[in-house]
Scaffold this motif. Structure first.
Motif, PDB file in Angstrom:
ATOM      1  N   HIS A   1      -4.218   3.584 -10.480  1.00 60.88           N
ATOM      2  CA  HIS A   1      -4.589   2.938  -9.217  1.00 60.88           C
ATOM      3  C   HIS A   1      -4.624   1.413  -9.345  1.00 60.88           C
ATOM      4  N   PHE A   2      -4.828   0.918 -10.547  1.00 59.07           N
ATOM      5  CA  PHE A   2      -4.905  -0.536 -10.729  1.00 59.07           C
ATOM      6  C   PHE A   2      -3.524  -1.188 -10.760  1.00 59.07           C
ATOM      7  N   HIS A   3      -2.480  -0.372 -10.724  1.00 61.91           N
ATOM      8  CA  HIS A   3      -1.128  -0.918 -10.637  1.00 61.91           C
ATOM      9  C   HIS A   3      -0.691  -1.104  -9.187  1.00 61.91           C
ATOM     10  N   ASP A   4      -1.452  -0.551  -8.253  1.00 59.09           N
ATOM     11  CA  ASP A   4      -1.144  -0.745  -6.844  1.00 59.09           C
ATOM     12  C   ASP A   4      -1.520  -2.179  -6.444  1.00 59.09           C
ATOM     13  N   PRO A   5      -0.713  -2.840  -5.626  1.00 59.35           N
ATOM     14  CA  PRO A   5      -1.030  -4.229  -5.269  1.00 59.35           C
ATOM     15  C   PRO A   5      -2.205  -4.383  -4.322  1.00 59.35           C
TER      16      PRO A   5
ATOM     17  N   LEU B   1      -5.067  -1.696  -3.945  1.00 61.89           N
ATOM     18  CA  LEU B   1      -6.300  -0.994  -4.297  1.00 61.89           C
ATOM     19  C   LEU B   1      -7.281  -1.834  -5.118  1.00 61.89           C
ATOM     20  N   PRO B   2      -6.849  -2.585  -6.144  1.00 64.03           N
ATOM     21  CA  PRO B   2      -7.840  -3.376  -6.881  1.00 64.03           C
ATOM     22  C   PRO B   2      -8.598  -4.364  -6.000  1.00 64.03           C
ATOM     23  N   TRP B   3      -7.935  -4.916  -4.983  1.00 65.76           N
ATOM     24  CA  TRP B   3      -8.609  -5.848  -4.077  1.00 65.76           C
ATOM     25  C   TRP B   3      -9.608  -5.112  -3.177  1.00 65.76           C
ATOM     26  N   LEU B   4      -9.269  -3.892  -2.773  1.00 64.88           N
ATOM     27  CA  LEU B   4     -10.235  -3.091  -2.005  1.00 64.88           C
ATOM     28  C   LEU B   4     -11.445  -2.743  -2.865  1.00 64.88           C
ATOM     29  N   PHE B   5     -11.225  -2.459  -4.143  1.00 59.64           N
ATOM     30  CA  PHE B   5     -12.335  -2.188  -5.051  1.00 59.64           C
ATOM     31  C   PHE B   5     -13.241  -3.422  -5.175  1.00 59.64           C
ATOM     32  N   ALA B   6     -12.616  -4.604  -5.280  1.00 62.99           N
ATOM     33  CA  ALA B   6     -13.403  -5.841  -5.370  1.00 62.99           C
ATOM     34  C   ALA B   6     -14.210  -6.071  -4.099  1.00 62.99           C
ATOM     35  N   GLU B   7     -13.626  -5.737  -2.939  1.00 66.09           N
ATOM     36  CA  GLU B   7     -14.358  -5.873  -1.674  1.00 66.09           C
ATOM     37  C   GLU B   7     -15.626  -5.026  -1.687  1.00 66.09           C
ATOM     38  N   ALA B   8     -15.520  -3.806  -2.202  1.00 66.80           N
ATOM     39  CA  ALA B   8     -16.692  -2.923  -2.249  1.00 66.80           C
ATOM     40  C   ALA B   8     -17.826  -3.576  -3.037  1.00 66.80           C
ATOM     41  N   PHE B   9     -17.505  -4.150  -4.194  1.00 64.81           N
ATOM     42  CA  PHE B   9     -18.503  -4.786  -5.055  1.00 64.81           C
ATOM     43  C   PHE B   9     -19.174  -5.962  -4.348  1.00 64.81           C
TER      44      PHE B   9
ATOM     45  N   ARG C   1      -5.791  -4.393   8.562  1.00 66.38           N
ATOM     46  CA  ARG C   1      -5.619  -5.749   8.064  1.00 66.38           C
ATOM     47  C   ARG C   1      -6.399  -6.755   8.900  1.00 66.38           C
ATOM     48  N   ARG C   2      -6.334  -6.597  10.203  1.00 66.77           N
ATOM     49  CA  ARG C   2      -7.019  -7.526  11.104  1.00 66.77           C
ATOM     50  C   ARG C   2      -8.527  -7.277  11.122  1.00 66.77           C
ATOM     51  N   MET C   3      -8.920  -6.011  11.179  1.00 73.81           N
ATOM     52  CA  MET C   3     -10.338  -5.694  11.332  1.00 73.81           C
ATOM     53  C   MET C   3     -11.151  -6.042  10.089  1.00 73.81           C
ATOM     54  N   LEU C   4     -10.561  -5.940   8.889  1.00 70.92           N
ATOM     55  CA  LEU C   4     -11.330  -6.182   7.671  1.00 70.92           C
ATOM     56  C   LEU C   4     -11.799  -7.630   7.598  1.00 70.92           C
ATOM     57  N   TRP C   5     -10.903  -8.583   7.836  1.00 68.89           N
ATOM     58  CA  TRP C   5     -11.345  -9.975   7.705  1.00 68.89           C
ATOM     59  C   TRP C   5     -12.239 -10.396   8.861  1.00 68.89           C
TER      60      TRP C   5
ATOM     61  N   ARG D   1      -6.195 -12.030   2.095  1.00 66.29           N
ATOM     62  CA  ARG D   1      -5.077 -11.652   1.215  1.00 66.29           C
ATOM     63  C   ARG D   1      -4.581 -10.245   1.540  1.00 66.29           C
ATOM     64  N   LEU D   2      -5.495  -9.314   1.759  1.00 67.58           N
ATOM     65  CA  LEU D   2      -5.117  -7.940   2.080  1.00 67.58           C
ATOM     66  C   LEU D   2      -4.402  -7.856   3.420  1.00 67.58           C
ATOM     67  N   SER D   3      -4.672  -8.784   4.320  1.00 66.51           N
ATOM     68  CA  SER D   3      -3.990  -8.769   5.631  1.00 66.51           C
ATOM     69  C   SER D   3      -2.499  -9.023   5.474  1.00 66.51           C
ATOM     70  N   ARG D   4      -2.096  -9.568   4.322  1.00 65.84           N
ATOM     71  CA  ARG D   4      -0.674  -9.869   4.069  1.00 65.84           C
ATOM     72  C   ARG D   4      -0.036  -8.838   3.132  1.00 65.84           C
ATOM     73  N   LEU D   5      -0.757  -7.764   2.844  1.00 62.24           N
ATOM     74  CA  LEU D   5      -0.283  -6.749   1.899  1.00 62.24           C
ATOM     75  C   LEU D   5       0.900  -5.980   2.490  1.00 62.24           C
ATOM     76  N   ALA D   6       1.922  -5.808   1.713  1.00 63.19           N
ATOM     77  CA  ALA D   6       3.088  -5.022   2.163  1.00 63.19           C
ATOM     78  C   ALA D   6       2.670  -3.560   2.288  1.00 63.19           C
ATOM     79  N   PRO D   7       3.110  -2.871   3.349  1.00 65.32           N
ATOM     80  CA  PRO D   7       2.754  -1.457   3.511  1.00 65.32           C
ATOM     81  C   PRO D   7       3.455  -0.586   2.478  1.00 65.32           C
ATOM     82  N   LEU D   8       2.889   0.620   2.269  1.00 68.64           N
ATOM     83  CA  LEU D   8       3.522   1.576   1.363  1.00 68.64           C
ATOM     84  C   LEU D   8       4.864   2.019   1.920  1.00 68.64           C
ATOM     85  N   THR D   9       5.801   2.225   1.045  1.00 75.04           N
ATOM     86  CA  THR D   9       7.133   2.646   1.490  1.00 75.04           C
ATOM     87  C   THR D   9       7.407   4.115   1.204  1.00 75.04           C
ATOM     88  N   THR D  10       6.416   4.796   0.569  1.00 78.02           N
ATOM     89  CA  THR D  10       6.613   6.216   0.263  1.00 78.02           C
ATOM     90  C   THR D  10       5.724   7.051   1.126  1.00 78.02           C
TER      91      THR D  10
END
Length: 402
Positions: A217-221, A223-231, A287-291, A393-402
């Motif tokens: 999960h830490f290789h996803d661009p 998820l680690p930022w979402l984990f940091a948000e929780a903290f 993306r919009r609602m989080l910030w 930063r997360l608002s600019r995250l590229a969406p999943l392609t799979t």
């Protein structure tokens, strides 16, 4: 009325959606009531047991810290034993330990029981998130996660309110035992109400494979930022609630324990903002609602720096709305982003969430002891400022392609 949708996923507006949402809201109520009922009692613990404000916060920080670590073990177990059995055992055990803790005469014995209640409570949060990610239709997950977080808010408010008021009019032990009894009732409601999982497939997982099920999960661009948000979000929020009681008990406010307990009723705002933010995120994007929600929380933190009681309480309301809105959005983003090993992704998010409560919640006591409420505002403001930068930063995250 909407049908239950394609395949075996649950769609919003259906009877099974309402049953599931209510059962998990009851579970969230139980967990948060048990964990946070002690928060308005911290000044009482400081006086009765002769400990400092920071040490009194261990009644909350210890269970949150152990809960955080235990999540990393419990989520793989739920992949083997099933979601509902793990959640059910968690709810009953933490409720019973709360009742026993209310009878414990010594401070250290009380802390041990509080720590154990945090350990047993670990079976609910991450597993509930994984359950929703597996069972809910994509358009229903935002609202259902918001309702779960709303149940958390109701439990947090009720636990704080009941214990605070009873501490003034009866005693804190009776109040804490009452919370344990209500948690038992909620556990029964969960047992009867949650429908069987329709999409869960048990897995045989060798323990040597567990680190890999977390690590990828830490290789996803994102998820680690979402984990940091929780903290950051949870740590700052708990700091405000941990030490606002100390501030308002002292001059020039000199409020009673009952009035301070009533202030915790602003959790109603969190009960409303959680599902609303989830619904708005489904419409306008996470993306919009989080910030937006994180920025609102930061504004509320700054409001509490005022010396006017109305502005202080208003600031606590705004912080609560912002926090629960941001948490609802971020937590509902984890499951869809994870794709696989969702219980592990949820447990990492919540591990950081409760570590924030434990570590940053206690660290706030140092700032309060050395710089008063101004120190707390500067500390928590910095945490939320960083969280806002991550949300942008997360608002600019590229969406999943799979």
């Amino acid at each position: 009325m909407a049908s239950e949708g394609n395949g075996r996923l649950i769609r919003s507006g259906t009877p099974v959606f309402r049953r599931t949402a209510l059962a998990l809201a009851a579970a969230g109520f139980s967990t948060f009531a048990v964990l946070y009922a002690v928060q308005p009692l911290l000044p009482i613990f400081s006086d009765e047991f002769g400990v400092s404000p920071a040490e009194s916060s261990l009644a909350l920080s210890l269970p949150c810290g152990l809960l955080a670590v235990a999540l990393l073990v419990v989520s793989p177990l739920s992949e083997i034993w099933g979601r509902k059995p793990v959640m059910l055992a968690s709810l009953f055990a933490s409720a019973l330990l709360t009742i026993v803790a209310a009878l414990m005469p010594s401070w250290h014995g009380f802390l041990v029981l509080r720590a154990l209640s945090g350990l047993t409570a670990s079976g609910l949060p991450a597993v509930a998130m994984a359950y929703l990610a597996e069972e809910m239709d994509g358009q229903a997950i935002g609202l259902s996660m918001g309702l779960l977080v709303g149940g958390n808010a109701l439990g947090g408010m009720s636990g704080r309110l009941i214990s605070g008021v009873m501490a003034d009019h009866v005693n804190w032990r009776f109040g804490l035992a009452t919370i344990g009894a209500l948690a038992l009732v909620a556990a029964l409601a969960f047992w009867r109400g949650l429908p069987p999982a329709r999409n869960f497939v048990p897995r045989r997982m060798a323990w040597r494979d567990v680190p890999g099920s977390f690590g990828h999960h830490f290789h996803d661009p994102g998820l680690p930022w979402l984990f940091a948000e929780a903290f950051l979000l949870m740590g700052g929020f708990v700091c405000i609630y941990n030490y606002i009681g100390f501030r308002l008990l002292d001059p020039p406010f000199s409020l009673s324990q009952t009035v301070i307990g009533l202030i915790f009723s602003v959790y109603i705002a969190g009960m409303v903002s959680s599902p609303l933010a989830g619904e708005l995120a489904s419409r306008f994007g996470r993306r919009r609602m989080l910030w937006l929600a994180t920025g609102l929380g930061l504004a509320g933190i700054l409001m509490t720096a005022a010396d006017n009681i109305l502005l202080i309480v208003g600031g606590v309301v705004v912080v609560t709305i912002g926090f629960f809105g941001a948490h609802s959005v971020a937590s509902s983003w984890v499951g869809p982003r994870a794709v696989r090993d969702r219980a592990q992704a949820s447990s990492i998010y919540l591990c950081l969430y409760y570590l924030g409560s434990s570590v940053l919640g206690t660290a706030g006591g140092w700032f309060f002891a050395h710089s008063g409420w101004t120190g707390v505002v500067l500390f928590v403001g910095a945490l939320y400022g960083l969280a806002l930068a991550i949300a942008i930063r997360l608002s600019r995250l590229a969406p999943l392609t799979t």
